[in-house]
Design a protein around this motif. Structure first.
Motif, mmCIF file in Angstrom:
data_model
loop_
_atom_site.group_PDB
_atom_site.id
_atom_site.type_symbol
_atom_site.label_atom_id
_atom_site.label_comp_id
_atom_site.label_asym_id
_atom_site.label_seq_id
_atom_site.Cartn_x
_atom_site.Cartn_y
_atom_site.Cartn_z
ATOM 1 N N LEU A 173 -29.040 39.190 11.692
ATOM 2 C CA LEU A 173 -30.150 39.891 11.050
ATOM 3 C C LEU A 173 -30.905 38.966 10.091
ATOM 4 C CD1 LEU A 173 -31.376 42.784 10.623
ATOM 5 C CD2 LEU A 173 -29.832 42.999 8.695
ATOM 6 N N GLY A 174 -30.224 37.930 9.602
ATOM 7 C CA GLY A 174 -30.834 37.048 8.597
ATOM 8 C C GLY A 174 -31.353 35.742 9.176
ATOM 9 N N THR B 28 -22.958 30.629 5.139
ATOM 10 C CA THR B 28 -23.540 30.149 6.392
ATOM 11 C C THR B 28 -24.777 29.295 6.103
ATOM 12 O OG1 THR B 28 -24.658 32.270 6.431
ATOM 13 C CG2 THR B 28 -22.784 32.021 7.893
ATOM 14 N N PHE C 227 -26.896 31.772 16.044
ATOM 15 C CA PHE C 227 -26.991 33.068 15.367
ATOM 16 C C PHE C 227 -26.389 34.186 16.215
ATOM 17 C CE2 PHE C 227 -30.770 30.911 13.344
ATOM 18 C CZ PHE C 227 -30.289 30.927 12.038
ATOM 19 N N GLY C 228 -25.562 33.822 17.197
ATOM 20 C CA GLY C 228 -25.030 34.816 18.109
ATOM 21 C C GLY C 228 -26.119 35.300 19.054
ATOM 22 N N LEU D 7 -34.554 34.451 7.680
ATOM 23 C CA LEU D 7 -34.364 34.024 6.292
ATOM 24 C C LEU D 7 -33.632 32.677 6.239
ATOM 25 C CD1 LEU D 7 -34.480 34.488 3.255
ATOM 26 C CD2 LEU D 7 -32.410 35.887 3.437
ATOM 27 N N ALA D 8 -32.607 32.519 7.062
ATOM 28 C CA ALA D 8 -31.849 31.262 7.068
ATOM 29 C C ALA D 8 -32.754 30.094 7.475
ATOM 30 C CB ALA D 8 -30.671 31.379 8.028
ATOM 31 N N PHE E 238 -35.376 45.095 5.895
ATOM 32 C CA PHE E 238 -35.200 43.669 6.149
ATOM 33 C C PHE E 238 -36.298 43.163 7.078
ATOM 34 C CE2 PHE E 238 -32.345 40.072 6.360
ATOM 35 C CZ PHE E 238 -31.512 40.299 5.276
ATOM 36 N N GLU F 41 -35.092 29.347 4.566
ATOM 37 C CA GLU F 41 -34.426 28.658 3.455
ATOM 38 C C GLU F 41 -34.187 27.190 3.782
ATOM 39 O OE1 GLU F 41 -31.142 30.572 1.255
ATOM 40 O OE2 GLU F 41 -31.564 32.348 2.439
ATOM 41 N N MET G 155 -21.294 42.689 3.312
ATOM 42 C CA MET G 155 -21.469 41.913 4.542
ATOM 43 C C MET G 155 -22.531 40.824 4.367
ATOM 44 S SD MET G 155 -22.619 43.379 8.223
ATOM 45 C CE MET G 155 -24.066 44.067 7.524
ATOM 46 N N LEU H 149 -25.540 25.328 6.638
ATOM 47 C CA LEU H 149 -26.659 24.809 7.438
ATOM 48 C C LEU H 149 -27.370 23.702 6.636
ATOM 49 C CD1 LEU H 149 -28.715 24.763 9.751
ATOM 50 C CD2 LEU H 149 -29.886 26.691 8.672
ATOM 51 N N ALA I 58 -21.956 37.115 5.305
ATOM 52 C CA ALA I 58 -22.713 36.657 6.478
ATOM 53 C C ALA I 58 -23.840 35.691 6.105
ATOM 54 C CB ALA I 58 -23.292 37.854 7.227
HETATM 55 C C1 HEM Z 1 -24.745 38.208 12.191
HETATM 56 C C2 HEM Z 1 -24.854 33.374 11.908
HETATM 57 C C3 HEM Z 1 -27.515 33.621 7.875
HETATM 58 C C4 HEM Z 1 -26.952 38.400 7.875
HETATM 59 C C5 HEM Z 1 -24.582 36.872 12.483
HETATM 60 C C6 HEM Z 1 -23.947 36.352 13.664
HETATM 61 C C7 HEM Z 1 -23.958 35.003 13.560
HETATM 62 C C8 HEM Z 1 -24.622 34.656 12.339
HETATM 63 C C9 HEM Z 1 -23.377 34.011 14.551
HETATM 64 C C10 HEM Z 1 -23.404 37.168 14.845
HETATM 65 C C11 HEM Z 1 -22.127 37.851 14.563
HETATM 66 C C12 HEM Z 1 -21.370 38.187 15.817
HETATM 67 O O1 HEM Z 1 -21.610 37.597 16.886
HETATM 68 O O2 HEM Z 1 -20.459 39.039 15.738
HETATM 69 C C13 HEM Z 1 -25.577 33.031 10.792
HETATM 70 C C14 HEM Z 1 -25.903 31.673 10.418
HETATM 71 C C15 HEM Z 1 -26.664 31.744 9.276
HETATM 72 C C16 HEM Z 1 -26.800 33.141 8.946
HETATM 73 C C17 HEM Z 1 -25.480 30.426 11.179
HETATM 74 C C18 HEM Z 1 -27.272 30.644 8.455
HETATM 75 C C19 HEM Z 1 -27.569 29.466 8.915
HETATM 76 C C20 HEM Z 1 -27.630 34.921 7.541
HETATM 77 C C21 HEM Z 1 -28.357 35.440 6.414
HETATM 78 C C22 HEM Z 1 -28.169 36.777 6.405
HETATM 79 C C23 HEM Z 1 -27.348 37.126 7.544
HETATM 80 C C24 HEM Z 1 -29.177 34.584 5.438
HETATM 81 C C25 HEM Z 1 -28.691 37.823 5.471
HETATM 82 C C26 HEM Z 1 -29.390 37.640 4.421
HETATM 83 C C27 HEM Z 1 -26.300 38.736 9.035
HETATM 84 C C28 HEM Z 1 -25.936 40.104 9.373
HETATM 85 C C29 HEM Z 1 -25.297 40.052 10.615
HETATM 86 C C30 HEM Z 1 -25.278 38.651 11.008
HETATM 87 C C31 HEM Z 1 -26.234 41.334 8.536
HETATM 88 C C32 HEM Z 1 -24.718 41.231 11.392
HETATM 89 C C33 HEM Z 1 -25.718 41.741 12.373
HETATM 90 C C34 HEM Z 1 -25.199 42.890 13.197
HETATM 91 O O3 HEM Z 1 -23.984 43.161 13.234
HETATM 92 O O4 HEM Z 1 -26.033 43.567 13.815
HETATM 93 N N1 HEM Z 1 -25.012 35.819 11.701
HETATM 94 N N2 HEM Z 1 -26.126 33.886 9.877
HETATM 95 N N3 HEM Z 1 -27.036 35.974 8.211
HETATM 96 N N4 HEM Z 1 -25.879 37.897 10.030
HETATM 97 FE FE1 HEM Z 1 -26.113 35.911 10.007
#
Ligand code: HEM
Length: 398
Positions: free
Chosen positions: A343-344, A236, A335-336, A347-348, A98, A351, A228, A240, A232
């Motif tokens: 992780l994304g 999301t 994004f936390g 990418l987000a 990634f 996009e 996931m 956005l 995830a």
């Molecule tokens: C984790 C938000 C797009 C993959 C997270 C977390 C947030 C978040 C808040 C933290 C989770 C936590 O605190 O427990 C968002 C938002 C997005 C977005 C707002 C779009 C606007 C994406 C995209 C991908 C992605 C496009 C993948 C293609 C992941 C993954 C995690 C994650 C794999 C877990 C990371 C970990 O546990 O280490 N996302 N996300 N997300 N997101 Fe996103």
């Protein structure tokens, strides 16, 4: 007495921000008796909790109430629901597949997808923005990434919608989401076996080959990762892009400014993420008694981290309710933060930027029409339906 803050209350879904403000002022460590969880609403408290994985664990699930994904944990372990050190090892492994280069290389195909979608509706002068643009774009991007063929994309989207729209208080919706999860599991299992036998140029193949210190992902971890990503990354990003349409349509001057100068988009995207965070909150479980602002959160209790509230905390941002294009934000929580930082995120952001560079090239002005419907989801804020109108045009007009 009804609860001041209940994420599934229609009033909260319609407009959570006045309630968040009361929480921040009066009950920064708020106890929801009915559903038995704490809610943190101030920026600094949440920022600290996300980094303190020892006391604020992700391992028992990250939503409040009945946690469907946690129930799938044995079948498909997901790093979003793990703590270090296992989380760190898995994250290192999947990060190999990634990389920023891999994401940057996707810009051309994201742009072509966005333009293709626009071409199918811009001559009409009206569209359900979610159904025909903000929804399909991330689904196609993710499907491409995972190597899912065209004919399966609608099914893929349907599973992902049903998973995100689960209401833990409604048994029928929990059953529906469980079936969707099993559908995905049944889909990914043979696909993974096929990739194992025959690699392609997709993320699943890259994940099969990812190795750190001689370690690779197990079959279950690989399935969990694909699952996931759907939860995830799909809804999301859809939200956005949808929330951005709402923000811009309410601020015609900002819309005009950005339409005339696309280089403002990266900064604007940060402000869209802050003002209408697609992920409003996720939970942790406290592993020992934790005292904060005079309250004691007992070991074992769930704590909701309200990212959507933190992102409007007046202690962190001047004039937090306003959209300020050149706001210089140093930190944000959309994004936390900490080990689970999205992780994304790159990418987000990509996009959303590309979606609007393309849209605004053809449709520099638009307005919301009647019929918008909010998404009924605890953690995710966005729209199920968002009709917009604009001056009809065609792709060849530019
Ligand atoms: C984790 C938000 C797009 C993959 C997270 C977390 C947030 C978040 C808040 C933290 C989770 C936590 O605190 O427990 C968002 C938002 C997005 C977005 C707002 C779009 C606007 C994406 C995209 C991908 C992605 C496009 C993948 C293609 C992941 C993954 C995690 C994650 C794999 C877990 C990371 C970990 O546990 O280490 N996302 N996300 N997300 N997101 Fe996103």
């Amino acid at each position: 007495m009804s609860e001041l803050y209940n994420p599934y209350d229609p009033a909260v879904q319609a407009d959570p921000y006045p309630i968040y403000q009361v929480l921040r002022e009066e009950s920064p460590v708020y106890w929801n008796k009915e559903q038995e969880f704490w809610a943190l609403s101030r920026f600094d408290d949440i920022w600290a909790a996300t980094q303190d994985h020892r006391r604020f664990s992700s391992a028992k699930g990250i939503v409040v109430g009945q946690d469907l994904a946690a129930g799938m944990g044995d079948l498909m372990p997901m790093m979003i629901m793990m703590d270090p050190p296992r989380h760190s090892a898995l994250r290192k492994l999947v990060s190999r597949a990634f990389t920023p280069r891999r994401i940057a290389e996707m810009e051309g195909s994201i742009r072509a997808t966005a333009r293709g979608l626009l071409g199918s509706f811009i001559e009409r002068g009206e569209v359900d923005f979610v159904h025909e643009y903000a929804g399909p774009l991330p689904t196609i991007v993710m499907a491409d990434m995972l190597g899912i063929p065209n004919e399966d994309r609608q099914q893929f989207r349907d599973w992902s919608d049903r998973l995100v729209q689960v209401n833990p208080n409604d048994p029928a919706s929990v059953e529906d989401a469980t079936n969707a999860a099993l559908g995905l599991y049944g889909y990914f299992t043979p696909m993974l076996a096929a990739r194992r036998a025959n690699r392609k140029d997709d993320l699943m193949s890259a994940l099969l080959d990812a190795e750190v210190d001689g370690e690779t992902l197990t079959e279950e971890e690989l399935l969990g990762f694909c699952f996931m990503l759907l939860i995830a990354g799909n809804e999301t990003t859809t939200n956005l892009i949808s929330n951005t349409a709402q923000i811009l349509s309410e601020r015609p001057e900002t819309l005009r400014t950005i339409a005339a100068e696309h280089s403002l988009l990266p900064a604007a995207v940060e402000e869209f993420l802050r003002l209408e965070s697609p992920v409003q909150g996720l939970a942790r479980t406290v592993t020992e008694d934790v005292e904060l602002h005079g309250e004691t959160m007992r070991a074992g209790s769930k704590v909701m981290l309200l990212y959507g509230s933190a992102n409007r905390d007046e202690r962190e941002y001047a004039d937090p309710e306003s959209f300020i294009l050149d706001r210089k934000t140093e930190r944000g929580l959309a994004f936390g933060h900490g080990p689970h930082f999205c992780l994304g995120a790159a990418l987000a952001r990509l996009e959303c930027r590309v979606a609007y560079e393309e849209l605004l090239s053809y449709v520099p002005d638009f307005a919301l029409a009647d019929g918008a419907e909010r998404l009924l989801s605890g953690p995710v804020r966005g729209y199920k339906k968002l009709p917009i109108t604009f001056e009809p045009t065609s792709i060849s007009a530019r």
